[in-house]
Write a protein that holds these residues in place. Structure first.
Motif, mmCIF file in Angstrom:
data_model
loop_
_atom_site.group_PDB
_atom_site.id
_atom_site.type_symbol
_atom_site.label_atom_id
_atom_site.label_comp_id
_atom_site.label_asym_id
_atom_site.label_seq_id
_atom_site.Cartn_x
_atom_site.Cartn_y
_atom_site.Cartn_z
ATOM 1 N N LEU A 1 0.832 -1.199 0.000
ATOM 2 C CA LEU A 1 0.000 0.000 0.000
ATOM 3 C C LEU A 1 0.866 1.249 0.000
ATOM 4 C CD1 LEU A 1 -2.037 -2.196 0.852
ATOM 5 C CD2 LEU A 1 -2.976 -0.576 2.499
ATOM 6 N N VAL A 2 0.513 2.196 -0.859
ATOM 7 C CA VAL A 2 1.141 3.519 -0.870
ATOM 8 C C VAL A 2 0.060 4.519 -0.492
ATOM 9 C CG1 VAL A 2 2.385 5.240 -2.218
ATOM 10 C CG2 VAL A 2 2.758 2.803 -2.676
ATOM 11 N N TRP A 3 0.204 5.100 0.686
ATOM 12 C CA TRP A 3 -0.815 6.020 1.183
ATOM 13 C C TRP A 3 -0.680 7.375 0.497
ATOM 14 C CZ3 TRP A 3 -4.461 4.378 4.752
ATOM 15 C CH2 TRP A 3 -4.211 3.123 5.326
ATOM 16 N N SER A 4 -1.798 8.017 0.243
ATOM 17 C CA SER A 4 -1.805 9.310 -0.421
ATOM 18 C C SER A 4 -1.417 10.422 0.551
ATOM 19 C CB SER A 4 -3.190 9.590 -1.002
ATOM 20 O OG SER A 4 -3.254 10.883 -1.570
ATOM 21 N N ASP A 5 -0.579 11.355 0.087
ATOM 22 C CA ASP A 5 -0.212 12.507 0.916
ATOM 23 C C ASP A 5 -1.385 13.465 1.079
ATOM 24 O OD1 ASP A 5 2.376 11.577 1.225
ATOM 25 O OD2 ASP A 5 3.104 12.623 -0.559
ATOM 26 N N THR A 6 -2.270 13.477 0.110
ATOM 27 C CA THR A 6 -3.454 14.351 0.164
ATOM 28 C C THR A 6 -4.699 13.489 -0.037
ATOM 29 O OG1 THR A 6 -3.196 14.802 -2.204
ATOM 30 C CG2 THR A 6 -2.210 16.377 -0.654
ATOM 31 N N PRO A 7 -5.167 12.837 1.035
ATOM 32 C CA PRO A 7 -6.359 11.981 0.896
ATOM 33 C C PRO A 7 -7.549 12.781 0.392
ATOM 34 C CG PRO A 7 -5.269 11.637 3.019
ATOM 35 C CD PRO A 7 -4.635 12.850 2.406
ATOM 36 N N ARG A 8 -8.353 12.134 -0.400
ATOM 37 C CA ARG A 8 -9.553 12.757 -0.933
ATOM 38 C C ARG A 8 -10.740 11.814 -0.708
ATOM 39 N NH1 ARG A 8 -9.126 12.137 -7.507
ATOM 40 N NH2 ARG A 8 -8.832 9.870 -7.558
ATOM 41 N N PRO A 9 -11.966 12.296 -0.885
ATOM 42 C CA PRO A 9 -13.117 11.387 -0.735
ATOM 43 C C PRO A 9 -13.016 10.225 -1.732
ATOM 44 C CG PRO A 9 -13.831 13.669 -0.754
ATOM 45 C CD PRO A 9 -12.384 13.689 -1.129
ATOM 46 N N GLY A 10 -13.582 9.102 -1.353
ATOM 47 C CA GLY A 10 -13.508 7.929 -2.221
ATOM 48 C C GLY A 10 -14.590 6.927 -1.879
ATOM 49 N N LEU A 11 -14.467 5.765 -2.467
ATOM 50 C CA LEU A 11 -15.442 4.697 -2.264
ATOM 51 C C LEU A 11 -15.210 4.044 -0.906
ATOM 52 C CD1 LEU A 11 -17.693 2.828 -3.374
ATOM 53 C CD2 LEU A 11 -15.863 1.388 -4.334
ATOM 54 N N ALA A 12 -16.240 4.031 -0.058
ATOM 55 C CA ALA A 12 -16.125 3.401 1.258
ATOM 56 C C ALA A 12 -16.025 1.893 1.091
ATOM 57 C CB ALA A 12 -17.328 3.761 2.122
ATOM 58 N N ILE A 13 -15.141 1.277 1.868
ATOM 59 C CA ILE A 13 -14.976 -0.176 1.785
ATOM 60 C C ILE A 13 -15.403 -0.865 3.073
ATOM 61 C CG2 ILE A 13 -13.099 0.052 0.111
ATOM 62 C CD1 ILE A 13 -11.144 -0.624 2.348
ATOM 63 N N VAL A 14 -16.051 -0.126 3.966
ATOM 64 C CA VAL A 14 -16.599 -0.758 5.163
ATOM 65 C C VAL A 14 -17.810 -1.585 4.728
ATOM 66 C CG1 VAL A 14 -15.794 1.097 6.645
ATOM 67 C CG2 VAL A 14 -18.094 1.197 5.706
ATOM 68 N N PRO A 15 -18.181 -2.615 5.473
ATOM 69 C CA PRO A 15 -19.323 -3.457 5.074
ATOM 70 C C PRO A 15 -20.590 -2.646 4.878
ATOM 71 C CG PRO A 15 -18.069 -4.498 6.846
ATOM 72 C CD PRO A 15 -17.508 -3.127 6.682
ATOM 73 N N ARG A 16 -21.356 -2.999 3.850
ATOM 74 C CA ARG A 16 -22.573 -2.257 3.502
ATOM 75 C C ARG A 16 -23.602 -2.266 4.620
ATOM 76 N NH1 ARG A 16 -22.048 1.522 0.229
ATOM 77 N NH2 ARG A 16 -19.902 1.339 0.888
ATOM 78 N N HIS A 17 -23.586 -3.313 5.459
ATOM 79 C CA HIS A 17 -24.603 -3.396 6.509
ATOM 80 C C HIS A 17 -24.269 -2.506 7.710
ATOM 81 C CE1 HIS A 17 -21.880 -5.905 8.893
ATOM 82 N NE2 HIS A 17 -21.660 -6.614 7.803
ATOM 83 N N ASP A 18 -23.049 -1.930 7.738
ATOM 84 C CA ASP A 18 -22.693 -1.019 8.835
ATOM 85 C C ASP A 18 -23.167 0.387 8.469
ATOM 86 O OD1 ASP A 18 -21.640 0.263 11.004
ATOM 87 O OD2 ASP A 18 -19.617 -0.564 10.805
ATOM 88 N N LYS A 19 -24.477 0.577 8.497
ATOM 89 C CA LYS A 19 -25.069 1.822 8.015
ATOM 90 C C LYS A 19 -24.715 3.014 8.909
ATOM 91 C CE LYS A 19 -28.908 -0.567 5.765
ATOM 92 N NZ LYS A 19 -28.308 -0.390 4.442
ATOM 93 N N ALA A 20 -24.513 2.782 10.183
ATOM 94 C CA ALA A 20 -24.184 3.892 11.086
ATOM 95 C C ALA A 20 -22.830 4.485 10.727
ATOM 96 C CB ALA A 20 -24.190 3.390 12.534
ATOM 97 N N LEU A 21 -21.834 3.637 10.497
ATOM 98 C CA LEU A 21 -20.506 4.130 10.140
ATOM 99 C C LEU A 21 -20.511 4.759 8.752
ATOM 100 C CD1 LEU A 21 -17.549 4.445 10.881
ATOM 101 C CD2 LEU A 21 -17.127 2.140 9.996
ATOM 102 N N LEU A 22 -21.247 4.169 7.828
ATOM 103 C CA LEU A 22 -21.335 4.739 6.485
ATOM 104 C C LEU A 22 -21.963 6.128 6.518
ATOM 105 C CD1 LEU A 22 -22.460 1.616 4.401
ATOM 106 C CD2 LEU A 22 -20.270 2.812 4.256
#
Length: 232
Positions: free
Chosen positions: A166-187
């Motif tokens: 993994l190469v982490w971005s120096d300037t993170p931007r919004p992206g596709l969430a990869i948390v489980p779809r059923h975790d609606k509170a975190l999403l």
């Protein structure tokens, strides 16, 4: 053994087989000796075999297991033939190692090359197809490394051994969430309504509403609100 000689009530045969009980002591000796031989062989094959397998090392380990498995329980097989096979295996492994150092193309042909699975927060779906790696499996591996959404990453490499770099971005931007779809509170906490992302590849758009056009990268039409990573 004939079919008429098979009885479920024959406990002695079920426990000891057709060999005399004294053969069990020889089996124990063979097992200990085989264990020692395998440890020595793995040391001779190199340190990489003990960490991440490439195709060559995995093939060597499978050959080693198959070689030692038969004579372990067969009283008609000696340990000398497996030793000869192991000597040939170790010699071939070291020869291929030396040739790979001298000829880079040979090393890539034998071990394979690293591949880019993600670039600037967007999945390369063709790489996932070629490596037979599903999105769900990749997301699971990324979650194990602390990733919450794809915009946090600049690159993800699939190494020849199958490991992820993994190469982490120096300037993170919004992206596709990869948390489980059923975790609606975190999403809901991660949701960023200023952007939309392709649910298939993670391509980011500046649109605040679901675009009418298909994704320009993968041509999918399923869009989701983007997500931002939560602070630790």
């Amino acid at each position: 053994m004939k079919q008429d000689d098979i009885f479920l009530s024959d406990v002695t045969r079920l426990v000891f087989g057709q060999q005399p009980p004294a053969f069990l002591s020889e089996v124990l000796f063979r097992a200990v000796l085989s264990f020692i031989i395998i440890i020595i062989t793995l040391r001779l094959l190199g340190r990489r075999v003990a960490s991440q397998y490439t195709l060559i090392e995995l093939s060597a380990v499978i050959t080693l297991a198959g070689t030692m498995g038969v004579p372990l329980l067969d009283d008609k097989r000696g340990l000398l033939p497996p030793l000869l096979i192991i000597c040939g295996l170790v010699g071939m492994q070291h020869l291929m190692g030396h040739l790979s150092l001298r000829f880079r193309k040979l090393d890539r042909a034998l071990a394979g090359t690293e591949r880019i699975a993600l670039e600037d927060g967007r999945l390369r779906l063709e790489t996932l197809r070629n490596t037979v790696l599903s999105r769900e499996k990749l997301f699971s591996l990324l979650r194990g490394r602390g990733v919450q959404q794809l915009g946090q990453l600049s690159r993800v490499y699939i190494e020849p051994s199958g490991a992820l770099t993994l190469v982490w971005s120096d300037t993170p931007r919004p992206g596709l969430a990869i948390v489980p779809r059923h975790d609606k509170a975190l999403l809901a906490e991660m949701r960023n309504d200023d952007h939309q992302v392709c649910a298939s590849c993670g391509n980011l758009t500046e649109s605040q509403s679901e675009p009418d056009l298909p994704c320009r990268c993968c041509h999918a039409r399923n869009w989701l609100p983007a997500a931002t990573a939560l602070e630790d």
